[in-house]
Write a protein that holds these residues in place. Structure first.
Motif, PDB file in Angstrom:
ATOM      1  N   CYS A 222      -7.600 -22.096  29.579  1.00 49.80           N
ATOM      2  CA  CYS A 222      -7.554 -23.571  29.577  1.00 49.80           C
ATOM      3  C   CYS A 222      -7.970 -24.173  30.920  1.00 49.80           C
ATOM      4  O   CYS A 222      -8.576 -25.232  30.958  1.00 49.80           O
ATOM      5  CB  CYS A 222      -6.160 -24.059  29.179  1.00 49.80           C
ATOM      6  SG  CYS A 222      -4.915 -23.845  30.473  1.00 49.80           S
ATOM      7  N   GLY A 223      -7.603 -23.552  32.023  1.00 52.42           N
ATOM      8  CA  GLY A 223      -7.956 -24.050  33.359  1.00 52.42           C
ATOM      9  C   GLY A 223      -7.075 -25.171  33.852  1.00 52.42           C
ATOM     10  O   GLY A 223      -7.255 -25.664  34.962  1.00 52.42           O
ATOM     11  N   GLY A 225      -3.418 -25.166  33.401  1.00 56.87           N
ATOM     12  CA  GLY A 225      -2.002 -24.821  33.531  1.00 56.87           C
ATOM     13  C   GLY A 225      -1.231 -24.746  32.231  1.00 56.87           C
ATOM     14  O   GLY A 225      -0.001 -24.626  32.252  1.00 56.87           O
ATOM     15  N   CYS A 227      -1.877 -22.582  29.284  1.00 56.11           N
ATOM     16  CA  CYS A 227      -1.864 -21.411  28.387  1.00 56.11           C
ATOM     17  C   CYS A 227      -1.241 -20.171  29.022  1.00 56.11           C
ATOM     18  O   CYS A 227      -0.934 -19.214  28.325  1.00 56.11           O
ATOM     19  CB  CYS A 227      -3.288 -21.094  27.952  1.00 56.11           C
ATOM     20  SG  CYS A 227      -4.297 -20.404  29.290  1.00 56.11           S
ATOM     21  N   LEU A 228      -1.068 -20.140  30.323  1.00 57.60           N
ATOM     22  CA  LEU A 228      -0.486 -19.017  31.078  1.00 57.60           C
ATOM     23  C   LEU A 228      -1.328 -17.732  31.018  1.00 57.60           C
ATOM     24  O   LEU A 228      -0.827 -16.645  31.280  1.00 57.60           O
ATOM     25  CB  LEU A 228       0.949 -18.717  30.609  1.00 57.60           C
ATOM     26  CG  LEU A 228       1.929 -19.895  30.615  1.00 57.60           C
ATOM     27  CD1 LEU A 228       3.316 -19.430  30.237  1.00 57.60           C
ATOM     28  CD2 LEU A 228       1.961 -20.574  31.991  1.00 57.60           C
ATOM     29  N   CYS A 230      -3.582 -16.941  33.049  1.00 51.78           N
ATOM     30  CA  CYS A 230      -4.119 -16.612  34.375  1.00 51.78           C
ATOM     31  C   CYS A 230      -3.041 -16.283  35.394  1.00 51.78           C
ATOM     32  O   CYS A 230      -3.326 -16.251  36.584  1.00 51.78           O
ATOM     33  CB  CYS A 230      -4.926 -17.809  34.883  1.00 51.78           C
ATOM     34  SG  CYS A 230      -3.885 -19.259  35.140  1.00 51.78           S
ATOM     35  N   CYS A 259      -4.987 -21.033  37.962  1.00 51.68           N
ATOM     36  CA  CYS A 259      -5.804 -22.236  37.730  1.00 51.68           C
ATOM     37  C   CYS A 259      -5.188 -23.479  38.342  1.00 51.68           C
ATOM     38  O   CYS A 259      -5.908 -24.397  38.730  1.00 51.68           O
ATOM     39  CB  CYS A 259      -6.038 -22.449  36.239  1.00 51.68           C
ATOM     40  SG  CYS A 259      -4.559 -22.891  35.324  1.00 51.68           S
TER      41      CYS A 259
END
Ligand code: FES
Length: 277
Positions: A222-223, A225, A227-228, A230, A259
């Motif tokens: 998603c970039g 914050g 979807c978690l 990253c 992100c």
């Protein structure tokens, strides 16, 4: 839009986007989907390489440096002026430049060069007297070292390393650090590239007690914050009582979203390989 080929597999995508360019800080990124339909499904994160402005036409935008490595970037390489793309940014937290910075190392591995040119421009623009900057850049071969000429034009001292020995030091860029750091003692080290390289740089910086900021790379869905996908482990700055490191207990950690909380982190915060050796 322009899509300039820089080498056999390297391109620079020049995008007109007056909303993103003025807000950008070096180290920030965009989420980009440059293809119609849902294959690939998700947009991809790309570091913003630099911003540009045409004074006469009051146009401004950003450049994205990319390497063709898979289906998404292959589709990007086919983009032509007039094509439409999905773009969100600037996202994340960029590099921090301390007040009065007088010397810094910029260390890049491969495409890790992408955010470092804009960072060099900003340091030079914001620091008085002129700071002393060194670029240490590594890649597989000579053709993988991008933007070297631009750094030389900025009067940045350039040190190159290639794994095949086609130019500069033969080997990894990190192998130059033990010689160059004690000689030049930079105030700050900024690094961007593969995680193994960042880990090694963090280790050297910590040994010489030099503050170091690293830009982490992660797969991102998603970039923003949500979807978690990253997350990365970082040390807790102030561990709750009873959780202080004692050499026996595991390091107290938290998960942070690359992100949103990064992609740039203080190197000593990062728990490398998420704690797995
Ligand atoms: Fe979704 Fe980071 S990419 S939370």
């Amino acid at each position: 839009m322009d899509n300039i080929q820089l080498g056999p597999n390297y391109f620079c995508l020049r995008l007109l986007c007056p909303e993103i360019a003025p807000a950008y800080q070096p180290g920030q990124f965009v989420m980009l989907r440059a293809w119609a339909g849902y294959d690939p499904l998700l947009p991809r994160p790309f570091a913003i390489h630099q911003t540009w402005q045409r004074q006469d036409q009051e146009q401004q935008g950003i450049d994205i440096l990319y390497q063709v490595v898979g289906r998404g970037t292959r589709l990007m390489a086919g983009l032509k002026p007039g094509d439409q793309i999905y773009l969100v940014g600037p996202l994340g937290k960029g590099f921090i430049i301390p007040e009065g910075l007088q010397s810094a190392f910029l260390v890049g591995g491969g495409m890790g060069i992408a955010p470092l040119l804009a960072l060099a421009h900003k340091i030079i623009r914001d620091s008085r007297p002129s700071p002393k900057l060194s670029l240490l850049l590594g890649g597989k071969g000579k053709e993988d070292l991008l933007r070297v000429k631009e750094f030389i034009e900025l009067k940045v001292s350039v040190h190159l390393a290639t794994e095949d020995g086609s130019v500069g030091h033969k080997g990894l860029v990190t192998e130059m650090l033990p010689t160059i750091i004690p000689r030049q003692r930079p105030q700050v080290i900024y690094a961007s590239g593969p995680e193994a390289m960042l880990k090694k740089i963090a280790h050297e910086a910590s040994y010489y007690e030099i503050p170091c900021q690293v830009s982490l790379e992660r797969l991102m869905a998603c970039g923003i914050g949500a979807c978690l996908s990253c997350v990365t482990k970082t040390r807790l700055a102030q561990p709750p009582e009873g959780l202080s490191p004692d050499g026996v207990s595991p390091t107290p950690f938290q998960y942070q979203r690359v992100c949103l909380d990064g992609p740039v982190f203080e190197a000593q915060e990062v728990i490398w390989n998420n704690g797995a050796e």
